[in-house]
Design a protein around this motif. Structure first.
Motif, PDB file in Angstrom:
ATOM      1  N   UNK A 394       0.839  -1.192   0.000  1.00  0.00           N
ATOM      2  CA  UNK A 394       0.000   0.000   0.000  1.00  0.00           C
ATOM      3  C   UNK A 394       0.877   1.245   0.000  1.00  0.00           C
ATOM      4  N   UNK A 395       0.521   2.192  -0.849  1.00  0.00           N
ATOM      5  CA  UNK A 395       1.224   3.469  -0.870  1.00  0.00           C
ATOM      6  C   UNK A 395       0.200   4.587  -0.681  1.00  0.00           C
ATOM      7  N   UNK A 396       0.410   5.378   0.324  1.00  0.00           N
ATOM      8  CA  UNK A 396      -0.470   6.507   0.631  1.00  0.00           C
ATOM      9  C   UNK A 396      -1.941   6.071   0.643  1.00  0.00           C
ATOM     10  N   UNK A 397      -2.169   4.958   1.296  1.00  0.00           N
ATOM     11  CA  UNK A 397      -3.535   4.477   1.480  1.00  0.00           C
ATOM     12  C   UNK A 397      -4.126   3.779   0.280  1.00  0.00           C
ATOM     13  N   UNK A 398      -3.368   3.620  -0.777  1.00  0.00           N
ATOM     14  CA  UNK A 398      -3.853   2.939  -1.975  1.00  0.00           C
ATOM     15  C   UNK A 398      -3.111   1.613  -2.138  1.00  0.00           C
ATOM     16  N   UNK A 399      -3.868   0.583  -2.453  1.00  0.00           N
ATOM     17  CA  UNK A 399      -3.239  -0.716  -2.683  1.00  0.00           C
ATOM     18  C   UNK A 399      -2.613  -0.716  -4.079  1.00  0.00           C
ATOM     19  N   UNK A 400      -1.324  -0.957  -4.138  1.00  0.00           N
ATOM     20  CA  UNK A 400      -0.639  -0.942  -5.436  1.00  0.00           C
ATOM     21  C   UNK A 400      -0.155  -2.332  -5.853  1.00  0.00           C
ATOM     22  N   UNK A 401      -0.257  -3.282  -4.933  1.00  0.00           N
ATOM     23  CA  UNK A 401       0.113  -4.669  -5.267  1.00  0.00           C
ATOM     24  C   UNK A 401      -0.730  -5.602  -4.408  1.00  0.00           C
ATOM     25  N   UNK A 402      -1.248  -6.644  -5.053  1.00  0.00           N
ATOM     26  CA  UNK A 402      -2.036  -7.636  -4.318  1.00  0.00           C
ATOM     27  C   UNK A 402      -1.721  -9.010  -4.896  1.00  0.00           C
ATOM     28  N   UNK A 403      -1.096  -9.844  -4.096  1.00  0.00           N
ATOM     29  CA  UNK A 403      -0.690 -11.168  -4.584  1.00  0.00           C
ATOM     30  C   UNK A 403      -1.879 -11.972  -5.088  1.00  0.00           C
ATOM     31  N   UNK A 404      -3.061 -11.669  -4.566  1.00  0.00           N
ATOM     32  CA  UNK A 404      -4.257 -12.412  -4.976  1.00  0.00           C
ATOM     33  C   UNK A 404      -4.701 -12.048  -6.392  1.00  0.00           C
ATOM     34  N   UNK A 405      -4.200 -10.942  -6.899  1.00  0.00           N
ATOM     35  CA  UNK A 405      -4.537 -10.532  -8.266  1.00  0.00           C
ATOM     36  C   UNK A 405      -3.634 -11.301  -9.241  1.00  0.00           C
ATOM     37  N   UNK A 406      -4.216 -11.969 -10.230  1.00  0.00           N
ATOM     38  CA  UNK A 406      -3.387 -12.823 -11.101  1.00  0.00           C
ATOM     39  C   UNK A 406      -2.252 -12.070 -11.806  1.00  0.00           C
ATOM     40  N   UNK A 407      -2.523 -10.852 -12.245  1.00  0.00           N
ATOM     41  CA  UNK A 407      -1.468 -10.103 -12.929  1.00  0.00           C
ATOM     42  C   UNK A 407      -0.345  -9.748 -11.950  1.00  0.00           C
ATOM     43  N   UNK A 408      -0.724  -9.337 -10.747  1.00  0.00           N
ATOM     44  CA  UNK A 408       0.297  -9.028  -9.741  1.00  0.00           C
ATOM     45  C   UNK A 408       1.085 -10.274  -9.346  1.00  0.00           C
ATOM     46  N   UNK A 409       0.374 -11.389  -9.272  1.00  0.00           N
ATOM     47  CA  UNK A 409       1.041 -12.648  -8.937  1.00  0.00           C
ATOM     48  C   UNK A 409       2.095 -12.985  -9.985  1.00  0.00           C
ATOM     49  N   UNK A 410       1.751 -12.702 -11.233  1.00  0.00           N
ATOM     50  CA  UNK A 410       2.699 -12.944 -12.321  1.00  0.00           C
ATOM     51  C   UNK A 410       3.970 -12.115 -12.118  1.00  0.00           C
ATOM     52  N   UNK A 411       3.790 -10.852 -11.768  1.00  0.00           N
ATOM     53  CA  UNK A 411       4.974 -10.026 -11.522  1.00  0.00           C
ATOM     54  C   UNK A 411       5.754 -10.499 -10.298  1.00  0.00           C
ATOM     55  N   UNK A 412       5.032 -10.990  -9.311  1.00  0.00           N
ATOM     56  CA  UNK A 412       5.700 -11.417  -8.078  1.00  0.00           C
ATOM     57  C   UNK A 412       6.564 -12.648  -8.296  1.00  0.00           C
TER      58      UNK A 412
END
Lengths: 445, 419
Positions: A394-412
């Protein structure tokens, strides 16, 4: 320790959730605030991108319309601050001259570089992106917030005067020494060139001061010298690449002569001159690499650098130098630091608040404290464990990465589609990565 | 139970490093002593973990593995205690010993670039057992490396399997010629104008031609008329060993089309091969599985660019799920770090879904099987070499330390961190 909060007063009518119009409470996690002891069953209260409160969940009753996010069993700590990275494909100086303080990382950063999302996946929320180390002065660095971004402006941290926060990248040792015209061939020549330039900056400043604003008397604007004057005046910190113990002492000698503030980077031999570094009150941004060598200057690098510097009382932080190490493994640096004798608290601080201090941003980021930016990460467990994953950033109260999101998981984790969209730019010779890629793929040396 | 003399009881592993500084001399007599190693957890890998386990070592071999309470040992044993005991780790693909720590021309022997196909080059003629990186990886528990010529030429040379004893290449070696290293994709081609192979297709054509030559060489060698047999040819002899299966090709292939080319080559010449790298393996799992070849997977933390841009930290997990035999490697690094440490690479794989026991197998018994030395090493079993790694916790945790290492029953210090 935990303030009683009258949450009703904090609630906005209508309670739109975006950017926490109403407060959001993350409850039940172990909270590691960095500035204090960890809190089991903690509460982190966030609104308008800021932290309203941090403490023990049992010590507070939340008003009915506070949005509650149950994160029981998780660990929350401040967003990680990487004090030295090359994500975003930043560039600075070119091959024409060893001293180019006029070159700005600002004018080169690709806000869509997939490595920015990989950094978010690693829990990094703020980062110092720097030009390479193939010059004595390779340009202006940028301190960024890893907000969701479309263009570089979305990432900037603005100073009170509206200018983007950043430092000045310098380097000594073998990287800036090269057999091309204008470049130094020895260490003494390197130092002499830098001293010459700072003396010019002193004269430039004196002329400017004598003019007292009279346009006829003001020296012609010089983009490079302007930056060095900022350094002389302490408005811009020198972020200095240096490895060998004698090179480290040269940096300290020049910093003393010209009175500039300096952060030492990499500092492979720091364990040999920790007392001198402590006496100079210079902070160290260090890297953990998995084996020594690969270049002569880091023959003696040690996992124990963090421990030795911590014991000497030096402000010490870790950095990724991404792509020398991958941003997604940044937490690992602290684990290996502890392995070699650093305290747990010191190692976690070295991922967060210590780096924030080196960037002059400790009043805004680096710890979970009331009034600071709501930059935090939610982990599945102990931050120093190999089995822990970064679940959300989270940056400044906004979620910018979520492992549960498939696209984010791909980056992770990587996989087709997570590749680097662009050439890696960093380090020693501008095209060093081309050489490395060639060597790894085609056997060039 | 017979306890050993009290002087041994305080030989806590926490002070092992200090004790061992003088090891080469002071231990001269100890090295022949039988050793009793108690582990709070012992992982034989070939069998289930043993809580409160004991490993007995005599004359360089393992003589007992099992629960402490089931065995009585004699007073002459030197007693060692550790939290965790595993088999010595095996790095299934490295270049340590050829690619030295300093990264200066004099210590970089991992790649000969004078010609694209040089199967006759032997790792054993280049391996420097005293390069500091050998001792470095050993200090983290790596007791055997499958090392040799790096990816970077179409056929870069032969690999070897060697223990990290730091003695001599000949004395330390388990297998002087293990495999022959082949690089497909970008690593196997050159962008030098006028030089071959400049493309993937050309590289495969050259490789196929080389194998055809070896087949012809074999045919002539079998001629009844001795005078018609060919003179010895080191290059053909090496490729012949690929054809008859005694020294398989280790084919580095990252892109899926390169993996498929490797499988096509194997089918054409009826080769048994080992796939190396395999960043794109998740895209062609069925094909790899059907071909039945093992995979020596890229380092989990390798950088994702070029042919490796698709690599995933989960690939090991995918291979396991698919039932493909695999090991994890440290690979080749041209810059910083100069070598990866396979313990760390397996650790990250463990953390990204592979889990502890599969990750451990990927750097012990599975690796031993793939490189063909599982009769000697890779698990804690009676009769196998006494190669062990001792840790003060879960070996894969970042904060755990390797406290001691045994190779052939001889003790070496674990990791130490200056100063």
């Amino acid at each position: 320790m935990f303030p009683r909060i009258t949450l009703g007063l904090l609630l906005a009518a209508g309670a739109a959730l975006h950017a926490q119009e109403s407060p959001v409470a993350f409850t039940g996690a172990k909270i590691i605030p960095i500035t204090g002891e960890p809190v089991e069953n903690g509460l982190l209260l966030v609104r308008h991108g800021k932290i309203i409160a941090v403490g023990d969940a049992r010590a507070v009753r939340l008003a009915a319309d506070v949005q509650i996010v149950d994160v029981t069993g998780k660990v929350i700590m401040p967003g990680l601050v990487d004090s030295h990275s090359h994500v975003g494909g930043v560039q600075g100086a070119d091959g024409s001259n060893p001293i180019q303080p006029d070159a700005r990382a600002l004018d080169s950063l690709d806000a869509r570089d997939p490595r920015l999302q990989k950094a978010r996946a690693g829990g990094i929320t703020a980062v110092n992106v720097m030009p390479g180390s193939g010059h004595l002065i390779s340009g202006q660095t940028l301190y960024l917030k890893l907000r969701a971004a479309r263009v570089v402006d979305d990432l900037l941290i603005k100073l009170p005067d509206g200018s983007p926060a950043g430092g000045l990248k310098m380097a000594n040792g073998t990287n800036p020494m090269r057999p091309t015209p204008n470049f130094p061939g020895t260490r003494a020549k390197s130092a002499a060139l830098v001293r010459d330039q700072f003396i010019k900056a002193q004269e430039y400043r004196a002329k400017r001061d004598r003019a007292q604003g009279d346009p006829d008397k003001l020296p012609a604007r010089d983009l490079g010298l302007e930056q060095l004057v900022e350094v002389l005046e302490g408005k811009r910190v020198v972020q200095h690449h240096t490895h060998r113990q004698d090179d480290i002492l040269t940096v300290l000698r020049l910093a003393r002569e010209f009175g500039f503030k300096v952060v030492l980077h990499h500092v492979s031999d720091a364990w040999q001159v920790a007392d001198e570094i402590a006496a100079a009150d210079a902070a160290c941004s260090i890297i953990i690499v998995d084996s020594p060598g690969g270049k002569l200057e880091i023959r003696d690098i040690s996992f124990a650098n963090g421990a030795v510097l911590e014991k000497a009382g030096v402000t010490v932080g870790f950095h990724t130098d991404d792509g020398v190490t991958d941003s997604r493994h940044f937490l690992r640096s602290a684990g290996l630091g502890v392995r070699a004798g650093m305290s747990r608290a010191g190692a976690l601080k070295a991922l967060t608040l210590a780096n924030a201090e080196m960037l002059g941003l400790a009043d805004r980021i680096g710890s979970l404290e009331e009034g600071k930016d709501a930059d935090f990460i939610i982990l599945s467990g102990d931050p120093l464990s190999v089995y822990t994953k970064v679940e959300q950033t989270w940056v400044e109260g906004q979620k910018v990465f979520d492992f549960a999101d498939p696209q984010d998981r791909l980056y992770a984790l990587g996989g087709p589609g997570a590749g680097d969209a662009q050439r890696l730019q960093l380090c020693c010779y501008g095209n060093a990565w081309d050489l490395i890629i060639a060597a790894n793929q085609g056997g060039a040396q | 139970m017979n306890r050993s003399p009290s002087r041994n009881l305080h030989r806590s592993l926490l002070c092992a490093a200090a004790v061992l500084i003088a090891a080469p001399f002071a231990q001269a007599d100890e090295s022949t002593m039988p050793v009793a190693i108690h582990g709070e957890m012992v992982y034989p890998v070939s069998g289930p973990p043993i809580s409160g386990g004991l490993v007995l070592v005599r004359d360089g071999k393992i003589t007992y593995v099992g629960p402490t309470e089931d065995m009585v040992y004699t007073m002459d044993h030197r007693v060692i205690r550790a939290k965790v005991v595993t088999p010595g780790l095996i790095d299934a693909r490295a270049t340590v010993g050829l690619s030295g720590l300093l990264n200066q021309p004099h210590d970089q022997d991992m790649l000969e670039k004078s010609a694209p196909l040089q199967p006759e080059l032997r790792a054993i003629d280049a391996y420097n057992p005293r390069d500091p990186l050998v001792a470095y990886v050993r200090s983290y528990g790596i007791t055997t490396v499958h090392t040799g010529h790096a990816p970077g030429m179409l056929v870069s040379g032969q690999t070897m399997v060697v223990k990290t004893l730091g003695g001599t290449a000949d004395g330390d070696t388990l297998k002087p010629a293990a495999m022959t290293a082949v690089s497909l994709g970008s690593a196997g081609t050159t962008d030098q104008a006028g030089k071959s192979p400049g493309t993937r297709a050309k590289a495969m054509a050259m490789l196929r031609a080389e194998l055809l030559k070896a087949q012809e060489y074999a045919r002539k060698l079998a001629l009844p008329d001795e005078t018609k047999r060919p003179a010895r040819d080191l290059r053909q002899e090496t490729m012949l060993r690929a054809l008859d299966g005694t020294q398989p090709l280790l084919i580095t292939a990252h892109r899926q089309q390169d993996i498929m080319s490797a499988l096509r080559l194997a089918a054409e010449f009826n080769l048994s091969i080992v796939l190396d790298g395999c960043s794109d393996a998740p895209l062609v799992l069925d094909e790899i599985k059907a071909a039945g070849f093992p995979v020596v997977l890229h380092p989990t933390m390798a950088r994702s660019f070029g042919d490796m841009e698709n690599l995933s930290m989960e690939t090991a997990t995918r291979l396991r799920t698919a039932g493909i035999s695999f090991a994890i490697q440290s690979g080749y690094e041209s810059y910083v770090p100069k070598t990866r440490v396979v313990l760390f690479e397996a650790g990250v794989a463990a953390g990204k879904g592979l889990g502890f026991e599969s990750a451990l197998a990927a750097v012990t018994l599975n690796a031993a099987r793939i490189i063909g030395v599982d009769d000697r090493i890779g698990s804690l079993e009676v009769g196998k070499d006494a190669d062990l790694a001792l840790y003060d916790g879960d070996p894969f945790e970042y904060t755990t330390r390797c406290v001691a290492v045994f190779i052939n029953g001889r003790e070496f210090p674990g990791e130490h961190h200056t100063p």
